[in-house]
Design a protein around this motif. Structure first.
Motif, PDB file in Angstrom:
ATOM      1  N   ASP A 635       0.700  -1.199  -0.086  1.00 53.38           N
ATOM      2  CA  ASP A 635      -0.028   0.073  -0.126  1.00 53.38           C
ATOM      3  C   ASP A 635       0.872   1.227   0.055  1.00 53.38           C
ATOM      4  N   ARG A 636       1.799   1.251   0.903  1.00 51.31           N
ATOM      5  CA  ARG A 636       2.839   2.598   1.039  1.00 51.31           C
ATOM      6  C   ARG A 636       3.496   2.665  -0.033  1.00 51.31           C
ATOM      7  N   THR A 637       3.858   1.603  -1.225  1.00 50.91           N
ATOM      8  CA  THR A 637       4.729   1.997  -2.254  1.00 50.91           C
ATOM      9  C   THR A 637       3.866   2.379  -3.322  1.00 50.91           C
ATOM     10  N   CYS A 638       2.631   2.287  -3.126  1.00 46.97           N
ATOM     11  CA  CYS A 638       1.498   2.962  -4.187  1.00 46.97           C
ATOM     12  C   CYS A 638       1.532   4.332  -4.017  1.00 46.97           C
ATOM     13  N   LEU A 639       1.320   4.681  -2.539  1.00 52.08           N
ATOM     14  CA  LEU A 639       0.981   5.729  -2.111  1.00 52.08           C
ATOM     15  C   LEU A 639       2.154   6.871  -2.487  1.00 52.08           C
ATOM     16  N   GLU A 640       3.374   6.200  -2.139  1.00 52.93           N
ATOM     17  CA  GLU A 640       4.694   6.907  -2.455  1.00 52.93           C
ATOM     18  C   GLU A 640       4.758   7.379  -4.032  1.00 52.93           C
ATOM     19  N   PHE A 641       4.485   6.456  -4.998  1.00 44.55           N
ATOM     20  CA  PHE A 641       4.728   6.594  -6.319  1.00 44.55           C
ATOM     21  C   PHE A 641       3.733   7.666  -6.579  1.00 44.55           C
ATOM     22  N   THR A 642       2.448   7.758  -6.039  1.00 43.70           N
ATOM     23  CA  THR A 642       1.733   8.680  -6.567  1.00 43.70           C
ATOM     24  C   THR A 642       1.850  10.140  -5.735  1.00 43.70           C
ATOM     25  N   ARG A 643       2.340  10.020  -4.643  1.00 46.96           N
ATOM     26  CA  ARG A 643       2.744  11.169  -3.762  1.00 46.96           C
ATOM     27  C   ARG A 643       3.718  12.163  -4.918  1.00 46.96           C
ATOM     28  N   LYS A 644       4.727  11.098  -5.660  1.00 46.55           N
ATOM     29  CA  LYS A 644       5.516  11.886  -6.291  1.00 46.55           C
ATOM     30  C   LYS A 644       5.156  12.363  -7.639  1.00 46.55           C
ATOM     31  N   TYR A 645       4.327  11.409  -8.429  1.00 39.61           N
ATOM     32  CA  TYR A 645       3.947  11.604  -9.869  1.00 39.61           C
ATOM     33  C   TYR A 645       2.522  12.205 -10.107  1.00 39.61           C
ATOM     34  N   SER A 646       1.711  12.281  -9.260  1.00 40.24           N
ATOM     35  CA  SER A 646       0.393  12.609  -9.789  1.00 40.24           C
ATOM     36  C   SER A 646       0.584  14.184  -9.643  1.00 40.24           C
ATOM     37  N   LYS A 647       1.628  14.984  -8.894  1.00 39.20           N
ATOM     38  CA  LYS A 647       1.572  16.405  -9.081  1.00 39.20           C
ATOM     39  C   LYS A 647       1.811  16.609 -10.516  1.00 39.20           C
ATOM     40  N   GLN A 648       2.616  15.916 -11.207  1.00 41.85           N
ATOM     41  CA  GLN A 648       2.822  16.121 -12.829  1.00 41.85           C
ATOM     42  C   GLN A 648       1.737  16.338 -13.421  1.00 41.85           C
ATOM     43  N   LEU A 649       0.708  15.516 -13.010  1.00 37.62           N
ATOM     44  CA  LEU A 649      -0.588  15.356 -14.045  1.00 37.62           C
ATOM     45  C   LEU A 649      -1.358  16.290 -13.468  1.00 37.62           C
ATOM     46  N   GLY A 650      -0.919  17.040 -12.444  1.00 35.30           N
ATOM     47  CA  GLY A 650      -1.896  18.228 -11.814  1.00 35.30           C
ATOM     48  C   GLY A 650      -3.275  17.591 -11.235  1.00 35.30           C
ATOM     49  N   ILE A 651      -3.288  16.512 -10.898  1.00 39.73           N
ATOM     50  CA  ILE A 651      -4.308  16.117  -9.978  1.00 39.73           C
ATOM     51  C   ILE A 651      -4.084  15.117  -8.857  1.00 39.73           C
ATOM     52  N   HIS A 652      -5.040  14.908  -8.147  1.00 40.31           N
ATOM     53  CA  HIS A 652      -4.866  13.954  -7.131  1.00 40.31           C
ATOM     54  C   HIS A 652      -5.213  12.568  -7.958  1.00 40.31           C
ATOM     55  N   LEU A 653      -4.221  11.652  -7.639  1.00 42.19           N
ATOM     56  CA  LEU A 653      -4.601  10.168  -8.178  1.00 42.19           C
ATOM     57  C   LEU A 653      -4.432   9.262  -7.129  1.00 42.19           C
ATOM     58  N   ASP A 654      -5.368   9.023  -6.489  1.00 41.40           N
ATOM     59  CA  ASP A 654      -5.438   8.330  -5.200  1.00 41.40           C
ATOM     60  C   ASP A 654      -5.386   6.730  -5.297  1.00 41.40           C
ATOM     61  N   LEU A 655      -5.054   6.137  -4.556  1.00 43.84           N
ATOM     62  CA  LEU A 655      -5.042   4.540  -4.416  1.00 43.84           C
ATOM     63  C   LEU A 655      -6.382   4.224  -4.085  1.00 43.84           C
ATOM     64  N   ARG A 656      -6.776   3.307  -4.874  1.00 47.00           N
ATOM     65  CA  ARG A 656      -8.265   2.554  -4.409  1.00 47.00           C
ATOM     66  C   ARG A 656      -8.276   1.248  -4.661  1.00 47.00           C
ATOM     67  N   LEU A 657      -9.275   0.462  -3.875  1.00 48.05           N
ATOM     68  CA  LEU A 657      -9.358  -0.901  -4.005  1.00 48.05           C
ATOM     69  C   LEU A 657     -11.010  -1.095  -4.291  1.00 48.05           C
ATOM     70  N   VAL A 658     -11.335  -1.030  -5.392  1.00 48.29           N
ATOM     71  CA  VAL A 658     -12.760  -0.969  -5.831  1.00 48.29           C
ATOM     72  C   VAL A 658     -12.854  -1.858  -7.155  1.00 48.29           C
ATOM     73  N   PRO A 659     -13.329  -2.965  -6.993  1.00 48.31           N
ATOM     74  CA  PRO A 659     -13.197  -3.637  -8.096  1.00 48.31           C
ATOM     75  C   PRO A 659     -14.455  -3.842  -9.043  1.00 48.31           C
ATOM     76  N   PHE A 660     -15.584  -3.269  -8.892  1.00 48.21           N
ATOM     77  CA  PHE A 660     -16.963  -3.707  -9.528  1.00 48.21           C
ATOM     78  C   PHE A 660     -16.934  -5.469  -9.532  1.00 48.21           C
ATOM     79  N   THR A 661     -16.968  -5.952 -10.659  1.00 48.04           N
ATOM     80  CA  THR A 661     -16.981  -7.334 -10.875  1.00 48.04           C
ATOM     81  C   THR A 661     -15.746  -7.763 -11.791  1.00 48.04           C
ATOM     82  N   SER A 662     -14.870  -6.684 -11.820  1.00 50.57           N
ATOM     83  CA  SER A 662     -13.628  -6.868 -12.725  1.00 50.57           C
ATOM     84  C   SER A 662     -12.428  -7.890 -12.134  1.00 50.57           C
TER      85      SER A 662
END
Ligand code: 8X3
Length: 808
Positions: A635-662
């Motif tokens: 979980d932390r490695t994912c959060l760390e990645f997005t903490r670093k790179y989502s800024k470049q996309l100019g958005i919050h790209l948050d970690l989620r665990l929501v699969p529908f039926t996928s």
């Protein structure tokens, strides 16, 4: 299961009986008129083209008032219907028209004459122009390989899977209150005054701004026109009606449709009709993933309810009947996904336009009121999986509310789902919301939160198959399903690894490469969508977009809070697999890597000794610190990645665990995994334990989730948690008390979402065998519920396999 159906209000049951068993039909009108208009307007601003297309649909589509209905309006034909959005994935149309009637997941019928319209009049215009094709062209080659089959971009890979090609927006919530209180005419007036102020010599005013405001006006007028066509129809029907009571109902209906949504609602019935027009029209305007949610209905309807009750114009029974009329209307609409990927993501004709109840007011007080309890009563009594009822829970929620929520859950169809204010509100604040907006969030889609008027990010995001990253670690960047194709990085032969660290580093290299491609994909999508989609209605109802004078699909809207996400698929499968490798292979040396790989290649056939060892290894969801610490680190490695790179996309790209039926189609591409999971079977879903691995009871599942979350990162978002109880555990008042305490524990632990199935495994097994007998059996899937008999055999098996708890 166990519904206390109230037959004193037969009206909506009658409609329900007629539609429930009907196979859904494709209604082509929206696609036909939309396409006709888009052919005429090429070259104009997209938002203006969209509004004109909406006007063309509003003027020409068939309007409907069902025989017994109290609410006017549908956006498709009798029975259950789905509509088409060729601008999104029209390149699938030919294929779909052929395959849909016999598709295993959610089949549809289409008449021969409509099939001809699709093939001759609609599909040809969109060939080469759809968003889906543009995306496949725009993705860098390396990223494409993880996304689509490079030799056939119509096929998704379910590795780093984009979801923007089967819906033009993520789940969303409109500001319905604005329409109820001020009417669409207030928006038209505002736009007209802005148009009047435009500088006649300004190039920007005379192009972008002019198109923007004209589009807003045309779109709002289109909806008003469509509503008024219902008034005409209601009057015609009234004139032909011999039953005096029905005649009067139709005359009243006509008066309402003449007044709303153009004007502010004057009473409860008008408020319901007005809201209905807006939610129905939303479906025409846009393919929103999981559909536009309904927002905080117990809040925005309450003033109208209170006034009418006090005036003696309305009874609680009237309210329940109106709600029931709305729920059947919702159920008639089917969210049709024509691409195989969309279909696999949304099995069971899924759509869940969440109705939020409870929670807190804008000033942080408990928000429950009499209507909150009527929604719960309606859910207990009406035998339907609509609406998707979502109850907000906070630490000071009244006992009566918790008790009624628990009683409703016990009725057995998995409602309401629960969303935790104690997790969502602080996160909304941390992402920049004002307190009053953070408190006022509405539940959206499966389990998300939306702050209408504040949020501006509509882009669907990536679902990432983490067990596939593990598979690539086991096979040096390859996947067994794809043979010799080198999809991932070459991280070496794991048989050569001497230490756990070496293995883990190889895994991390694959995982980080997956994240990298997910973010490249998202960046491409963010920039591409605004060329393909516009959304005048969503824009008109969003203060931030209106202030910026930009369509809601614009890549960046100044002043908005942009909450995107990326999805960690197969969390339990991954963590349990890593436990096996760390503990059994490297620490205890009970099995060699070679033995494990061979067993996996052999799909764990005839390997009882190894399977026993694996069964006894630490598991996520059992409150085992060994497994939970690995889970937390992932979980932390994912959060760390997005903490670093989502800024470049100019958005919050948050970690989620929501699969529908996928988790089912994602599992279909992953061969056997080290945790003993057989090849191509479903992955674990959301934040739940792996299938059959939560033997320590549901409280242990909660604690594992608590222990594996990184509460010091704001980059986290929803974790969807499915729990199944057997009815006997929850029986009687004692059972209700147990459930209330369980909910309080969940709330204290600041977990985002939870939902329950209160069903016997044996009932599901029986329903699979004898679907006719169990036609009405509703089950909770992943943030939503569906008829069990509408699901594919794979998903049915997965639901049967999810552990059933007989203890808390
Ligand atoms: C899940 C649906 O649209 O956020 O609720 O991906 S979406």
């Amino acid at each position: 299961a166990g519904k206390k159906v109230n037959f004193s209000r037969p009206r909506a049951y009658g409609i329900l009986q007629e539609i429930i068993t009907k196979k859904p039909i494709i209604d082509v009108e929206r696609a036909k008129y939309f396409t006709e208009s888009m052919m005429e307007t090429e070259g104009e601003a997209l938002i203006l083209r969209w509004a004109k297309a909406m006007r063309h649909v509003a003027e020409n589509c068939t309007v409907y008032i069902d025989d017994k209905q109290l609410i006017a309006g549908r956006v498709g034909c009798e029975g259950r219907y789905g509509i088409l959005y060729p601008e999104l994935d029209g390149d699938f149309l030919d294929l779909a028209i052929e395959a849909l009637p016999s598709r295993v997941e959610s089949p549809f019928e289409i008449s021969d004459s409509d099939a001809k319209i699709v093939i001759n009049d609609i599909a040809p215009y969109w060939k080469g122009k759809t968003y889906h094709e543009a995306l496949a062209n725009a993705l860098p080659k390396e990223t494409l390989r993880y996304t689509f089959d490079p030799s056939d971009p119509m096929k998704s890979r379910f590795i780093v899977n984009e979801t923007s090609s089967f819906r033009s927006s993520i789940q969303w919530v409109h500001d319905y209150e604005k329409v109820l209180q001020k009417g669409l005419k207030s928006i038209i007036e505002l736009a007209e005054s802005k148009l009047a102020e435009l500088d006649p010599m300004s190039p920007v005013d005379q192009t972008d701004r002019k198109s923007f405001y004209e589009a807003i006006i045309i779109d709002c007028q289109a909806i008003i026109h469509w509503a008024k066509r219902h008034a005409v129809l209601a009057r015609e029907k009234a004139a032909a009606e011999s039953d005096p009571q029905r005649k009067q109902e139709l005359i009243d209906m006509a008066e309402r449709c003449e007044w709303v949504p153009e004007n502010p609602a004057r009473d409860f019935r008008e408020a319901v009709q007005s809201q209905w027009f807006i939610q129905m029209w939303s479906r025409v305007e846009q393919k929103t993933g999981t559909i536009i949610s309904n927002g905080r209905m117990d809040q925005y309807f309450y003033p109208y309810y209170q006034k009418d009750i006090e005036a003696g114009k309305l009874t609680d029974d009237d309210v329940l009947e109106l709600f029931e009329c709305m729920w059947v209307g919702m159920a008639q609409f089917i969210d049709l996904y024509i691409s195989p990927t969309g279909g696999a993501f949304n099995e069971g004709y899924a759509h869940w336009e969440a109705v939020t109840i409870g929670g807190q007011t804008k000033d942080g007080r408990d928000a429950t009121n009499d209507l909150t309890y009527l929604f719960l009563q309606s859910k207990r009594e009406f035998p339907l999986h609509y609406p998707d009822l979502a109850a907000r829970i906070h630490s000071r929620a009244p006992e009566r509310y918790l008790f009624e929520v628990a009683e409703t859950i016990k009725e057995g169809s998995g409602f309401p789902k629960l969303i935790n204010d104690e997790e969502v509100i602080p996160l909304n604040l941390a992402k920049g919301a004002k307190l009053e907006d953070a408190y006022d969030y509405a539940v959206s889609g499966c389990s998300e939160s939306r702050m209408p008027n504040v949020e501006t990010y509509t882009s669907p995001c990536a679902y990432i198959n983490f067990p596939a990253a593990l598979e690539m670690t086991m096979y040096n960047g390859k996947m067994r399903l794809h043979g010799d194709e080198q999809i991932g990085l070459q991280t070496g032969d794991p048989r050569e690894f001497k230490t756990w660290d070496e293995f883990y580093n190889a895994y991390m290299t694959q995982q980080m490469s997956f994240l990298k491609h997910a973010f490249i994909q998202q960046h491409t999508i963010n920039n591409l969508r605004q060329n393909h989609f516009a959304w005048p209605l969503g824009t008109a109802l969003n203060d931030t977009a209106m202030k910026a004078e930009l369509d809601l699909h614009t890549t960046h809207i100044p002043g908005g809070i942009d909450l995107g996400y990326f999805e960690l698929m197969g969390y339990g499968t991954l963590v349990d697999s890593l436990c096996v490798i760390k503990k059994l292979v490297f620490e205890d040396k009970k099995i060699s890597m070679d033995t494990l790989i061979k067993a996996m290649e052999n799909n764990f056939e005839k390997n009882d000794v190894l399977c026993k060892l694996i069964e006894n290894a630490p598991k996520f969801g059992t409150n085992d610190p060994y497994a939970d610490s690995i889970a937390k680190e992932i979980d932390r490695t994912c959060l760390e990645f997005t903490r670093k790179y989502s800024k470049q996309l100019g958005i919050h790209l948050d970690l989620r665990l929501v699969p529908f039926t996928s988790h089912v189609p994602f599992g279909k591409v992953v061969s056997a995994t080290p945790n003993g999971r057989k090849q191509f079977t479903p992955l674990s879903d959301g934040a739940s334990a792996s299938q059959g691995c939560d033997a320590k009871g549901p409280t242990a599942v909660l604690v594992s989730n608590y222990n594996s979350k990184n509460y010091d990162y704001r980059e986290r978002a929803s974790r969807l948690l499915n729990i199944k109880f057997s009815p006997v555990t929850m029986a009687g008042e004692e059972g209700t008390e147990k459930l209330v305490n369980f909910i309080k524990t969940w709330c204290d632990l600041k977990l985002w979402h939870i939902q329950f199935n209160v069903l016997n495994q044996s009932t599901l097994v029986a329903a699979k065998k004898d679907p006719e007998k169990y036609k009405g059996l509703i089950v909770r899937i992943a943030g939503y519920s569906a008829y069990f008999t509408d699901l594919s055999p794979d998903l049915q098996d997965d639901l049967i396999a999810r552990a059933e708890h007989t203890t808390v």
